[in-house]
Design a protein around this motif. Sequence first.
Motif, PDB file in Angstrom:
ATOM      1  N   ALA A   1       6.076  67.894  99.461  1.00 52.90           N
ATOM      2  CA  ALA A   1       5.306  67.396 100.602  1.00 52.90           C
ATOM      3  C   ALA A   1       3.948  66.870 100.156  1.00 52.90           C
ATOM      4  N   ARG A   2       3.296  67.593  99.240  1.00 54.69           N
ATOM      5  CA  ARG A   2       1.986  67.138  98.736  1.00 54.69           C
ATOM      6  C   ARG A   2       2.103  65.789  98.045  1.00 54.69           C
ATOM      7  N   GLN A   3       3.223  65.598  97.354  1.00 56.80           N
ATOM      8  CA  GLN A   3       3.428  64.351  96.618  1.00 56.80           C
ATOM      9  C   GLN A   3       4.038  63.252  97.495  1.00 56.80           C
ATOM     10  N   LYS A   4       4.221  63.564  98.792  1.00 60.08           N
ATOM     11  CA  LYS A   4       4.782  62.595  99.749  1.00 60.08           C
ATOM     12  C   LYS A   4       6.143  62.074  99.288  1.00 60.08           C
ATOM     13  N   HIS A   5       6.964  63.007  98.830  1.00 60.09           N
ATOM     14  CA  HIS A   5       8.308  62.663  98.356  1.00 60.09           C
ATOM     15  C   HIS A   5       9.322  63.411  99.204  1.00 60.09           C
ATOM     16  N   GLU A   6      10.315  62.703  99.707  1.00 57.34           N
ATOM     17  CA  GLU A   6      11.312  63.320 100.574  1.00 57.34           C
ATOM     18  C   GLU A   6      12.154  64.339  99.818  1.00 57.34           C
ATOM     19  N   VAL A   7      12.502  65.418 100.522  1.00 61.08           N
ATOM     20  CA  VAL A   7      13.342  66.455  99.939  1.00 61.08           C
ATOM     21  C   VAL A   7      14.087  67.154 101.071  1.00 61.08           C
ATOM     22  N   ARG A   8      15.269  67.650 100.773  1.00 62.64           N
ATOM     23  CA  ARG A   8      16.040  68.434 101.729  1.00 62.64           C
ATOM     24  C   ARG A   8      15.960  69.903 101.305  1.00 62.64           C
ATOM     25  N   ALA A   9      15.723  70.796 102.251  1.00 58.74           N
ATOM     26  CA  ALA A   9      15.570  72.216 101.957  1.00 58.74           C
ATOM     27  C   ALA A   9      16.658  73.009 102.664  1.00 58.74           C
ATOM     28  N   LEU A  10      17.426  73.786 101.900  1.00 56.52           N
ATOM     29  CA  LEU A  10      18.474  74.628 102.465  1.00 56.52           C
ATOM     30  C   LEU A  10      17.877  75.964 102.895  1.00 56.52           C
ATOM     31  N   VAL A  11      18.068  76.323 104.170  1.00 56.64           N
ATOM     32  CA  VAL A  11      17.549  77.586 104.689  1.00 56.64           C
ATOM     33  C   VAL A  11      18.635  78.253 105.517  1.00 56.64           C
ATOM     34  N   ARG A  12      18.645  79.575 105.522  1.00 59.92           N
ATOM     35  CA  ARG A  12      19.608  80.301 106.347  1.00 59.92           C
ATOM     36  C   ARG A  12      19.106  80.460 107.783  1.00 59.92           C
ATOM     37  N   ASP A  13      17.784  80.482 107.923  1.00 63.26           N
ATOM     38  CA  ASP A  13      17.194  80.713 109.241  1.00 63.26           C
ATOM     39  C   ASP A  13      16.063  79.706 109.467  1.00 63.26           C
ATOM     40  N   PRO A  14      16.309  78.619 110.206  1.00 64.11           N
ATOM     41  CA  PRO A  14      15.268  77.610 110.431  1.00 64.11           C
ATOM     42  C   PRO A  14      14.007  78.180 111.081  1.00 64.11           C
ATOM     43  N   LYS A  15      14.165  79.178 111.956  1.00 66.10           N
ATOM     44  CA  LYS A  15      12.987  79.767 112.596  1.00 66.10           C
ATOM     45  C   LYS A  15      12.092  80.441 111.564  1.00 66.10           C
ATOM     46  N   ARG A  16      12.704  81.188 110.653  1.00 69.61           N
ATOM     47  CA  ARG A  16      11.915  81.829 109.598  1.00 69.61           C
ATOM     48  C   ARG A  16      11.262  80.777 108.706  1.00 69.61           C
ATOM     49  N   ALA A  17      11.987  79.702 108.421  1.00 66.49           N
ATOM     50  CA  ALA A  17      11.419  78.633 107.600  1.00 66.49           C
ATOM     51  C   ALA A  17      10.165  78.066 108.251  1.00 66.49           C
ATOM     52  N   SER A  18      10.189  77.907 109.559  1.00 69.63           N
ATOM     53  CA  SER A  18       9.006  77.407 110.260  1.00 69.63           C
ATOM     54  C   SER A  18       7.874  78.420 110.213  1.00 69.63           C
ATOM     55  N   MET A  19       8.223  79.707 110.319  1.00 64.28           N
ATOM     56  CA  MET A  19       7.200  80.751 110.297  1.00 64.28           C
ATOM     57  C   MET A  19       6.480  80.832 108.960  1.00 64.28           C
ATOM     58  N   VAL A  20       7.169  80.507 107.851  1.00 69.44           N
ATOM     59  CA  VAL A  20       6.529  80.573 106.529  1.00 69.44           C
ATOM     60  C   VAL A  20       5.899  79.242 106.131  1.00 69.44           C
ATOM     61  N   GLY A  21       5.826  78.311 107.057  1.00 75.45           N
ATOM     62  CA  GLY A  21       5.062  77.100 106.811  1.00 75.45           C
ATOM     63  C   GLY A  21       5.835  75.881 106.396  1.00 75.45           C
ATOM     64  N   LEU A  22       7.162  75.910 106.472  1.00 77.79           N
ATOM     65  CA  LEU A  22       7.946  74.743 106.062  1.00 77.79           C
ATOM     66  C   LEU A  22       8.208  73.780 107.208  1.00 77.79           C
ATOM     67  N   GLY A  23       8.106  74.266 108.431  1.00 80.95           N
ATOM     68  CA  GLY A  23       8.331  73.397 109.578  1.00 80.95           C
ATOM     69  C   GLY A  23       7.238  72.354 109.721  1.00 80.95           C
ATOM     70  N   GLY A  24       7.640  71.118 109.929  1.00 79.80           N
ATOM     71  CA  GLY A  24       6.661  70.052 110.151  1.00 79.80           C
ATOM     72  C   GLY A  24       6.074  69.439 108.898  1.00 79.80           C
ATOM     73  N   LEU A  25       6.472  69.891 107.701  1.00 76.57           N
ATOM     74  CA  LEU A  25       5.963  69.271 106.476  1.00 76.57           C
ATOM     75  C   LEU A  25       6.516  67.856 106.354  1.00 76.57           C
ATOM     76  N   ALA A  26       5.644  66.925 106.062  1.00 77.68           N
ATOM     77  CA  ALA A  26       6.050  65.522 105.960  1.00 77.68           C
ATOM     78  C   ALA A  26       7.093  65.331 104.870  1.00 77.68           C
ATOM     79  N   GLY A  27       8.181  64.672 105.213  1.00 77.28           N
ATOM     80  CA  GLY A  27       9.225  64.339 104.240  1.00 77.28           C
ATOM     81  C   GLY A  27      10.197  65.458 103.948  1.00 77.28           C
ATOM     82  N   VAL A  28      10.026  66.630 104.607  1.00 75.13           N
ATOM     83  CA  VAL A  28      10.896  67.774 104.341  1.00 75.13           C
ATOM     84  C   VAL A  28      11.937  67.890 105.455  1.00 75.13           C
ATOM     85  N   GLU A  29      13.213  67.826 105.071  1.00 77.73           N
ATOM     86  CA  GLU A  29      14.317  67.974 106.006  1.00 77.73           C
ATOM     87  C   GLU A  29      14.898  69.383 105.859  1.00 77.73           C
TER      88      GLU A  29
END
Length: 531
Positions: free
Chosen positions: A258-286
Motif C-alpha cells: 500500500a505504501r508503494q501504491k502497488h496493487e496486491v490481493r490479501a487472503l484472509v479468513r475473517d474480513p472483519k478481523r482484517a479491517s480491525m487490524v488496519g487492512l481495510g481501506g488500504l489503497a490497492g489492497v483487495e
Amino acid sequence: MKKLILQMQMSVDGFVGANDDHPWQLWEWGDDISWDDALKRDFNTVFAGIDTILISRKMAEEGYLGHWGNAAKKYPADPFYAFAQRIVEAQKVVLSDRLKTSRWERTVVVSGDLPREVEALKAGEGGDMAVFGGAGFASGLIAAGLVDEFQLFINPAVLGAGRRIFEQGGFQKLLLLGSKAYACGMVVNRYAPAGGLGARRRFQSKKLFGENPLPSSLRLQGAVAAVAAVSIPDGEKTMILVTGATGLNGKAIVREFARQKHEVRALVRDPKRASMVGLGGLAGVELVEGDMRRAQTLGAALEGVDRVLMISTAAEDMTETQCRFVDACRQAGVAHVVKFSGAESNIGYDATRFRFTRMHEEVERYLEGAGMAWTHLRPSQFMQVYLRDAPTIAAEGAFYLALGDTELSPVDVEDIAKVAFRLLRDGGHQGESLDMTGPEALTMADIAARISQAIGKPVRYVDVSPGQRRRNLLAAGIPAGFADALDEQLAERLRRPKSRVHLATHDLFGVRPTPFVEFAQRHAAMFRGEA
C-alpha cells in the motif's frame, strides 16, 4: 530416512584427481584456505544437517579422522571449523572387508554387501549421511545407485587427464537441484539422480549453499524440479497474492504494498478481523476471504494469480496446511510461489531439533518438488518478539529470559516486508533460499543496553532457568504444546550460542538493515509503557 550426499572436488573438465602433482584445488585441506567467506558458511550449513559419515578404509587409515579432530582442537573459536567439530561428533562408518574392528572414536566398521549395508544405514533416523573417499570408493557407490545427491565443487582449473567418478555406472540422467558461483572462483553444482530415490528426496538436506556473494546478474539459478519456471510475459500485469495477511509479517508486507501504491490481493479468513487490524481501506489492497486448508475456498483468491507469498501460522498443522495450499496453487496455474520460511541465526543450529524449523523445511522440500518456480525467504528471529517483554520493561525496568550469553541476530519485520515487496513485484530468484538476519549478533545484555539507550532509562536482562521461563510462558496463557516447541528452540540456541550476521539478502534488494537501537527508538513509547 537418511539421504546419502556425495561431495567431491572436481576440475572444470570433470576430473576429481590429477595424474601429476598439480595444486589445482582452491583448498587442499591445509591451513592455507582460498575459499571466500560465503563458501565457508555454506559448507558449514551442509554439515549442520549431517550426523553420519561414510568413509573409505583408505581415507580412514591415511589420517582423515585425526586430521579434522586436530583441526577442531586447533581452531575452536573459528566459525569456519565448526564442520570439523561436527565430524568429530558424528557417527563414522568405515566400509571395509579387511578391517574387523575400529580404532577411531565414534566409528564402526561394517563389511559385506555394500548396497545392503548402505541402505540399512539410510533407513535409520536422524540427519543425512556424507561420503568421504577417493575416486574408486565414490565410483562404487555411484555404480550401485546409492547416491541421493551429488555436490560437485568445481574448481577453476583444467587438468586434461586424471581420475573420474562417473565411469562405472553407465548412462544416467541427473536433475539439477541448484548451482552457486562464489567470488573465489568456485562453482558448486548439486544434482540428484533423475526419477530415483534421490530425485524424490532431493531437497532433504539443510539449505545447501544458500548464500551467494555475487550480484544477481552473475548468479547461476537452480532448476525447479526438472520443470522450466513459468515466466510472465513482458507488459502483462502481474497479480500477486499474500496469504496470512493478518499476521505480524503478512500485515507488514501488505502495508508495504500500500505504501508503494502497488496493487496486491490479501487472503484472509475473517474480513472483519482484517479491517480491525488496519487492512481495510488500504489503497490497492483487495481482501479476499478463504482458508489455506480448504482448497474449495481458494478459487477467487487464486484466480489469475501469478505470484504468491505463502505465510501461515506456526501451528502443529503448518506442514499439512501449506502443502495443501501448494497443491491448490499448482492446480490454479500459479507460476511462482515464495515461501515465507525461517532460519535460525545460531551457527550450527540443527533445524530438525525445533519442530517449526523442521516443518518449514518439510514444506520447502514439498514446494521444490511441486513443479512451480519457488523461492524461500528465510528470516531469523524478529526484533518484534521483544515487544512481548514491554510490560515488564515498563514496570520493572527488566525482562526475563533463559538465554544466558547466547547471541541472536534479530531482524526487523519492516526490513523483511521491504524485501518481500521487491521480490514479489520484480520476480526472479527462482530456486533460491534467501536467508536474512539483522545487522548485529546480540546477547540479551546487549538487547537490554539498546532498549535502555532508546528509552532513556536503565533496562536490565535477568537470566532465569529454562524451567522458570516455561512457567512464565504458561502463566501468560501460552498453550502447553507451543511452550514445548519453544523449549526445543531454547535448548538448541543454548547448545549453539554464537550467531551469524547475514546481510546478503538486504544488499541484494537494496534494503538498509535496521539496527536494533533504531527499532527500539521506533517503539520507545511501548517500552516506556506509554502506548
